[in-house]
Design an enzyme around this catalytic site. Structure first.
Site, PDB file in Angstrom:
ATOM      1  N   GLU A  51      10.641  -3.602 -69.816  1.00  0.00           N
ATOM      2  CA  GLU A  51       9.570  -3.260 -70.328  1.00  0.00           C
ATOM      3  C   GLU A  51       8.572  -4.374 -70.504  1.00  0.00           C
ATOM      4  OE1 GLU A  51       9.473  -0.948 -72.708  1.00  0.00           O
ATOM      5  OE2 GLU A  51       7.300  -1.357 -73.805  1.00  0.00           O
ATOM      6  N   ASP A  52       9.108  -5.556 -70.083  1.00  0.00           N
ATOM      7  CA  ASP A  52       8.307  -6.485 -70.483  1.00  0.00           C
ATOM      8  C   ASP A  52       7.634  -7.102 -68.850  1.00  0.00           C
ATOM      9  OD1 ASP A  52       7.888  -6.137 -72.860  1.00  0.00           O
ATOM     10  OD2 ASP A  52       8.157  -7.673 -73.660  1.00  0.00           O
TER      11      ASP A  52
END
Ligand code: MN
Length: 734
Positions: free
Chosen positions: A87-88
């Site tokens: 996600e990051d």
């Protein structure tokens, strides 16, 4: 990246202590993969900070700690460390799979997908569906457990976010994640999530309640110690081994009780609770007897969750009694095993076993399932948990959304048409297209979990018969059938009435003289009740207009003018089909009992695409869709009717082909041996020299019997492979 992450002062220590924790739990395991996961994630998150200012990696590490405290396996703990990299950071799933294997990759991917769904502030009634959806979306229950650990750490460190954000996360926690923890029997996680959310959402009530509970803590503790000592003494006297534990209940559960019962803290029973853990079910009941012998039970508060476990498998005996000083308290009695399940739930099943390499994925789950089924047998009101688990394991349902976020639960492989009917019949009838996750998709496509579906409608549009083969819900199927049957009946009524009028004109019968009464009498002779039904039956070709006219006006129609029915003979030869019988190999969809025959012009065979055409009084003629006549016939579109090959009947049908070959010996033998290998009967065979061509060529006419299109194709392909065969033509007319 030149710095070794294991040298980073803030987080290296956090990793080392995680490693220590895991090593203690599982001394024989190789922890190299754990370190690799840490290095990988720390590198990727290296320049990221949490809102609190801490290095980002401290969050995944804390999640991994929670999972280790739950005694989860290495896959789960690695997933905890890696859960935010997709996600990051720039990390790709393929990369994670290559480095850490299929299990870790699947779990990390699952957690990432869950995080992308915003669940906050949905309609209350939808919460249950959302919870189910989360469970359904995770093929691996460890995904949910990692997600719960992630949520737990986020809740513990909520303070640095904006107030609205805090509230949204707390609300979602209370509505979705705490109940899932409860569902999975993870009482400890559930309790902490609830209390943290309670403090965020109702800070004043929480503060007040905790202050009140706190202010009485000393009294409570003294009182509890006294009760505990009494219980231990009495149980020892009866030789019941037990571990007795007194506690003040959690703030959120007290708060709910206050709210539910509209009472003050003083009036709450069971702010204090005592838990007795003993060695056997027999001793659970024995201990209950001891307690009731000592103090008066509060009527109606004895609950036997041992004989009747809760759906999440929670087992215990509960009772409330009036204790010393007239203060009521709750007693929970259970075995060690039941206690483990109550606190850890499904996570208990990932506990390390000395010497084993941890759970072998499916084995573990199957063991859990078996145990469930065992318990299930003894449970009366059971459905809920098992069906949730079923959703989880077999994904029999898909959870989809309307653009406004309403959850529509459908069976697996459901289509946008099912979705449309689930919303409203009119939406279903008039749907012409669907937008799934923003892209236009066919109405026949399959919906998947989490799809946002928007239905495009067109006023006046009617459902198509094809839909019946596509939809998965009985709701959609029934509504579609209803509309189609009504439409087809209306068509048949119109055709029936017209054919009666036309036939009457032809035979010189004045319909004006015939009363509706007379027609109804005829109708009842045919076993239908109304004139309209009579017209419908005429339209469907169940009998002819002439037959009807003969009954209403017998004097006007001389019997000798009755024509012999012009029906083709249906194979096999020698068994002529009488009027009213027709061809059993074909039937009209949605209408039984309709006279059907294969059109002479194209002689369709089983497996070919066919269409029906309602004739005037002679039933339904069935043509091949390729038949040149179909184009002409279909200008009266309302006479078209859907037909299909009957599944049961399997009579061979005659087909005529012409084979163009070289004129050489042996060809005929080769042709016939192919037919005999196919067990296809030859009705006629005629060979002649082809005089239209100058070279030495021949023409062979064969009428053979085939069961279906497939067999015909096989035969023709075999013919083509014979050396000397130049061309083959199928003749449609018999
Ligand atoms: Mn996270």
């Amino acid at each position: 990246m030149s710095t070794d992450v294991l040298e980073l002062p803030e987080t290296a220590e956090q990793y080392r202590s995680l490693e220590e924790k895991v090593r203690l739990l599982r001394p024989k395991d190789d922890l190299a993969p754990l370190e690799r996961a840490y290095r990988y994630a720390a590198d990727l998150h290296v320049n990221q900070k949490r809102k609190s200012g801490e290095p980002y990696i401290s969050h995944p590490l804390a999640v991994a700690h929670i999972l280790a405290d739950m005694h989860m396996d290495l896959v789960s703990i690695q997933t905890g460390i890696l859960h935010d990299v997709l996600e990051d950071t720039s990390a790709r799933l393929e990369d994670v799979r290559e480095r850490f294997g299929e299990d870790v990759a699947r779990c990390v991917d699952g957690v990432t997908k869950l995080s992308k769904i915003s669940l906050a502030n949905r309609d209350d009634r939808q919460a249950e569906s959302l919870r189910k959806m989360l469970l359904a979306m995770t093929g691996d229950i460890r995904v949910i457990i990692v997600k719960l650990a992630d949520r737990l750490h986020n809740m513990r460190t909520l303070g640095s976010l904006l107030p609205e954000r805090q509230e949204a996360i707390a609300q979602e926690t209370l509505e979705i994640y705490a109940p899932i923890a409860h569902r999975l029997g993870m009482g400890k996680v559930r309790g902490e999530l609830e209390d943290l959310a309670f403090r965020t959402l109702h800070p004043e009530a929480a503060t007040e309640l905790m202050r009140e509970i706190e202010s009485k803590r000393q009294d409570h503790e003294q009182w509890l110690a006294q009760v505990q000592a009494t219980i231990e003494q009495k149980l020892a006297r009866e030789d019941i081994p037990a571990c007795v534990d007194g506690r003040v209940k959690r703030a959120y559960s007290v708060y709910q009780k206050l709210k539910r019962q509209r009472i003050t803290l003083d009036q709450v029973y069971d702010v204090m609770a005592v838990r007795i853990i003993t060695d056997s079910v027999k001793n659970c009941y024995a201990a209950l007897g001891v307690i009731h012998n000592e103090w008066h039970p509060v009527p109606g508060r004895i609950k036997d969750f041992i004989a009747m476990p809760r759906p999440n498998l929670y087992q215990s005996l509960h009772t409330s009694v009036i204790g010393p000083d007239g203060i009521a308290f709750e007693v929970q009695i259970r075995t060690e095993e039941m206690h483990k399940i109550a606190e850890e739930g499904i996570a208990a099943h990932w506990k390390y076993k000395e010497g084993s390499k941890g759970p072998r994925g499916d084995d573990q789950r199957i063991a859990w399932l078996r145990q469930l089924v065992e318990w299930q047998r003894e449970m009366k009101d059971s459905g809920e948990f098992l069906s949730t688990l079923k959703v989880d394991l077999y994904s029999e349902e898909v959870y989809t959304f309307t653009p406004r976020g309403r959850v529509i639960v459908l069976p697996r492989d459901a289509t946008p048409i099912d979705f449309a009917y689930a919303i409203h019949s009119d939406i279903g009838h008039t749907c012409v297209g669907a937008r799934i996750n923003g892209a236009i998709r066919p109405l026949k496509s399959t919906l998947r979990n989490g799809d946002v579906v928007e239905i495009l409608t067109q006023p006046g549009h009617q459902p198509s018969r094809d839909w019946l083969g596509v939809v998965k819900t009985s709701r959609a199927r029934n509504r579609i059938k209803h509309v189609i049957n009504a439409a087809e009946r209306a068509k048949a009524v119109e055709i029936g009435q017209k054919s009666l009028e036309k036939e009457a004109r032809r035979l010189g019968v004045s319909l004006g003289r015939i009363s509706n009464q007379d027609l109804e009498t005829v109708a009842s002779e045919y076993g239908v009740s109304k004139t309209e039904d009579l017209y419908a039956a005429l339209g469907f070709g169940k009998f002819s207009a002439r037959q009807v006219l003969q009954k209403v006006a017998p004097d006007d129609i001389p019997p000798e003018s009755l024509p012999v029915p012009e029906l083709p003979r249906i194979s096999p030869p020698g068994t002529p089909s009488p009027l009213g019988d027709g061809d059993l190999t074909i039937h009209v969809k949605g209408a039984d009992d309709v006279l059907v025959y294969r059109a002479k012009c194209c002689n369709p065979i089983r497996g070919e695409r066919i269409v029906g055409y309602i004739t005037r009084g002679k039933g339904v003629a069935v043509h091949s869709q390729q038949c040149p006549n179909v184009q002409n016939l279909m200008y009266e579109a309302e006479r078209k009717i859907d037909v299909e090959w009957a599944r049961s009947a399997n009579d061979p049908l005659p087909v005529k082909v012409i084979v163009y070959t070289d004129d050489r010996p042996g060809i005929l033998h080769q042709l016939t041996s192919i037919l005999s290998a196919e067990q296809s009967n030859i009705r006629t065979l005629e060979a002649r020299a082809d005089h239209t061509r100058s070279d030495e060529s021949a023409v062979v006419d064969i009428t053979m019997e085939v069961r279906d299109k497939k067999q015909l194709e096989r035969v023709i392909n075999a013919f083509r492979r014979i050396p000397g065969v130049r061309d083959i033509e199928r003749i449609l007319t018999n």
